[in-house]
Design an enzyme around this catalytic site. Structure first.
Site, PDB file in Angstrom:
ATOM      1  N   SER A  54      34.791  40.321  38.825  1.00 32.25           N
ATOM      2  CA  SER A  54      34.238  40.186  40.361  1.00 32.25           C
ATOM      3  C   SER A  54      36.590  39.444  40.934  1.00 32.25           C
ATOM      4  O   SER A  54      37.073  39.454  41.611  1.00 32.25           O
ATOM      5  CB  SER A  54      34.041  39.121  40.439  1.00 32.25           C
ATOM      6  N   ARG A  66      41.664  36.706  28.131  1.00 33.39           N
ATOM      7  CA  ARG A  66      41.538  35.701  29.358  1.00 33.39           C
ATOM      8  C   ARG A  66      41.066  35.941  30.539  1.00 33.39           C
ATOM      9  O   ARG A  66      40.831  35.822  31.319  1.00 33.39           O
ATOM     10  CB  ARG A  66      43.225  34.789  29.611  1.00 33.39           C
ATOM     11  N   ASP A  68      44.412  33.494  14.245  1.00 31.07           N
ATOM     12  CA  ASP A  68      44.447  33.223  13.440  1.00 31.07           C
ATOM     13  C   ASP A  68      43.256  31.886  13.783  1.00 31.07           C
ATOM     14  O   ASP A  68      43.473  30.866  14.837  1.00 31.07           O
ATOM     15  CB  ASP A  68      45.100  33.208  12.429  1.00 31.07           C
ATOM     16  N   HIS A 109      37.704  34.761  32.103  1.00 30.73           N
ATOM     17  CA  HIS A 109      37.669  34.142  33.726  1.00 30.73           C
ATOM     18  C   HIS A 109      36.959  34.675  34.214  1.00 30.73           C
ATOM     19  O   HIS A 109      36.463  34.174  35.102  1.00 30.73           O
ATOM     20  CB  HIS A 109      39.285  34.079  33.929  1.00 30.73           C
ATOM     21  N   ASP A 110      36.590  36.423  34.367  1.00 31.44           N
ATOM     22  CA  ASP A 110      35.370  37.111  34.735  1.00 31.44           C
ATOM     23  C   ASP A 110      34.127  36.507  34.130  1.00 31.44           C
ATOM     24  O   ASP A 110      33.362  36.785  35.742  1.00 31.44           O
ATOM     25  CB  ASP A 110      36.097  39.085  33.960  1.00 31.44           C
ATOM     26  N   VAL A 116      32.773  32.875  35.817  1.00 37.26           N
ATOM     27  CA  VAL A 116      32.138  33.279  37.372  1.00 37.26           C
ATOM     28  C   VAL A 116      31.360  34.315  37.488  1.00 37.26           C
ATOM     29  O   VAL A 116      31.209  35.772  38.113  1.00 37.26           O
ATOM     30  CB  VAL A 116      33.752  33.239  38.158  1.00 37.26           C
ATOM     31  N   ASN A 147      43.909  30.384  38.376  1.00 31.02           N
ATOM     32  CA  ASN A 147      43.563  31.728  38.009  1.00 31.02           C
ATOM     33  C   ASN A 147      45.356  31.836  38.920  1.00 31.02           C
ATOM     34  O   ASN A 147      45.865  32.431  38.235  1.00 31.02           O
ATOM     35  CB  ASN A 147      42.566  32.476  38.563  1.00 31.02           C
ATOM     36  N   ASP A 170      49.593  27.778  20.736  1.00 30.24           N
ATOM     37  CA  ASP A 170      49.587  27.154  19.390  1.00 30.24           C
ATOM     38  C   ASP A 170      50.451  28.289  18.264  1.00 30.24           C
ATOM     39  O   ASP A 170      51.284  28.446  18.926  1.00 30.24           O
ATOM     40  CB  ASP A 170      48.366  27.210  18.262  1.00 30.24           C
ATOM     41  N   ASP A 172      31.367  41.101  35.964  1.00 32.07           N
ATOM     42  CA  ASP A 172      30.750  42.275  36.070  1.00 32.07           C
ATOM     43  C   ASP A 172      32.849  43.024  37.170  1.00 32.07           C
ATOM     44  O   ASP A 172      32.064  43.383  38.328  1.00 32.07           O
ATOM     45  CB  ASP A 172      30.477  41.371  37.518  1.00 32.07           C
ATOM     46  N   HIS A 198      42.142  30.187  22.498  1.00 35.88           N
ATOM     47  CA  HIS A 198      43.291  30.286  22.607  1.00 35.88           C
ATOM     48  C   HIS A 198      44.322  30.097  21.327  1.00 35.88           C
ATOM     49  O   HIS A 198      46.263  29.189  21.257  1.00 35.88           O
ATOM     50  CB  HIS A 198      43.127  27.858  23.134  1.00 35.88           C
TER      51      HIS A 198
END
Length: 326
Positions: free
Chosen positions: A85, A71, A254, A75-76, A79, A103, A247, A83, A202
């Site tokens: 950030s 994740r 899987d 999430h890097d 945005v 976040n 899940d 990099d 997920h």
């Protein structure tokens, strides 16, 4: 679950990966022109082994960490590109991404990246970027939890700034409709098919009550016993940080995620939108019946994910501490 580039299955997987890239029509040549899987072969030849060992240790200590590291990379990259950030602490000149709504009190694993960075700096000072560490750690996490590894392009450099506002704007919230998801991913260059594939991240991890409360208490396209079970730890108010698995096999990468969607057991609203009478139902059904194809397609899509607007050449820097600028 360790793996090695010397494994007899690796050349075959590489062939399948390249073939799949061609089948998907992914043009990654422009975004990876200055990236290479052998970028550190001379300057830091043991870096991949070092990162892998650190990831395996972290997951051994806490299996949930694999999902957290995946994740972090996602999430890097969403945005302003891959990099690193997201790793920057706030400064007097900018408010970073850590406190953005998607976040804050949610994204974790920063300490693991700190540990890996310290080990890599001891091995090869000022050579390996935090952005590359995130990319490799995501791959190693998926592989450790049952997914297929992919060949990570390397040579990213680290951003010198971060933006809380950009994180709030670019990261897709759990409340999105199918059309919203399609638009969010399309804005990053992904097809609808790739959006469904990448949503398969997920397959591992957990979510906080605050992100799925509205779904389990208000929505009708949900399995009744499943909703009742989730309500026990996520009432209509309070317990915002209580966790539930995304899940039924949150520590195994899987296709159970897709099986759950077909059974109307998607935890997040945005998850169940992938199977709710819309254009992506057929793809979800296909993946629910074909784990090997999902694993291969996910690896291919992650190559593209890792190449979102990387900083290369003389852009950015190689941070010695991932939390702050040099």
């Amino acid at each position: 679950m360790a793996y090695s580039s010397s494994s007899s299955s690796w050349p075959l997987f590489f062939f399948l990966l390249v073939s799949s890239l061609c089948m998907f029509g992914m043009n990654i040549s422009t975004t990876t022109a200055q990236l290479s899987p052998s970028f550190y072969s001379s300057s830091c030849p043991n870096v991949l082994f070092t990162i892998q060992n650190a990831v395996l240790t972290a997951i051994s200590n806490e299996p949930r960490m694999g999902a957290s590291l995946l994740r972090l990379h996602f999430h890097d990259c969403f945005v302003n590109g891959c990099d690193a950030s997201i790793l920057l602490d706030d400064t007097s000149s900018f408010t970073g991404e850590k406190t953005a709504f998607p976040n804050a009190n949610s994204v974790r694993g920063y300490d693991i990246i700190d540990t890996i960075k310290a080990q890599v700096e001891a091995l090869c000072p000022k050579i390996v970027s935090c952005a590359d560490i995130l990319a490799v750690a995501a791959r190693d996490s998926v592989a450790a939890l049952g997914g297929r590894p992919w060949i990570v392009q390397l040579g990213r450099r680290d951003a010198k700034t971060a933006s809380k506002n950009d994180a709030n704007t670019n990261l897709p919230p759990a409340t999105l409709s199918l059309s919203g998801l399609i638009t969010s991913f399309s804005n990053k260059g992904f097809t609808t098919k790739e959006m469904v594939i990448l949503s398969g991240s997920h397959s591992i991890g957990q979510a906080r009550c605050t992100t799925f409360r509205s779904r389990i208490h208000n929505e009708t396209n949900i399995d009744a016993p499943f909703a009742t079970l989730r309500k026990t730890s996520c009432p209509t108010s309070g317990n915002d940080n209580n966790l539930a698995p995304l899940d039924a096999t949150p520590l195994l990468f899987d296709n159970t995620y897709y099986k759950n969607l077909v059974s109307k057991k998607g935890l997040l609203h945005s998850d169940q939108e992938l199977f709710n009478g819309g254009s992506t139902d057929a793809q979800v059904t296909a993946y629910s019946n074909d784990n090997p194809t999902f694993l291969t397609d996910f690896a291919v899509a992650m190559v593209k994910m890792g190449n979102l607007s990387p900083l290369t050449g003389s852009n950015g820097e190689i941070r010695t501490n991932c939390r702050k600028l040099n």
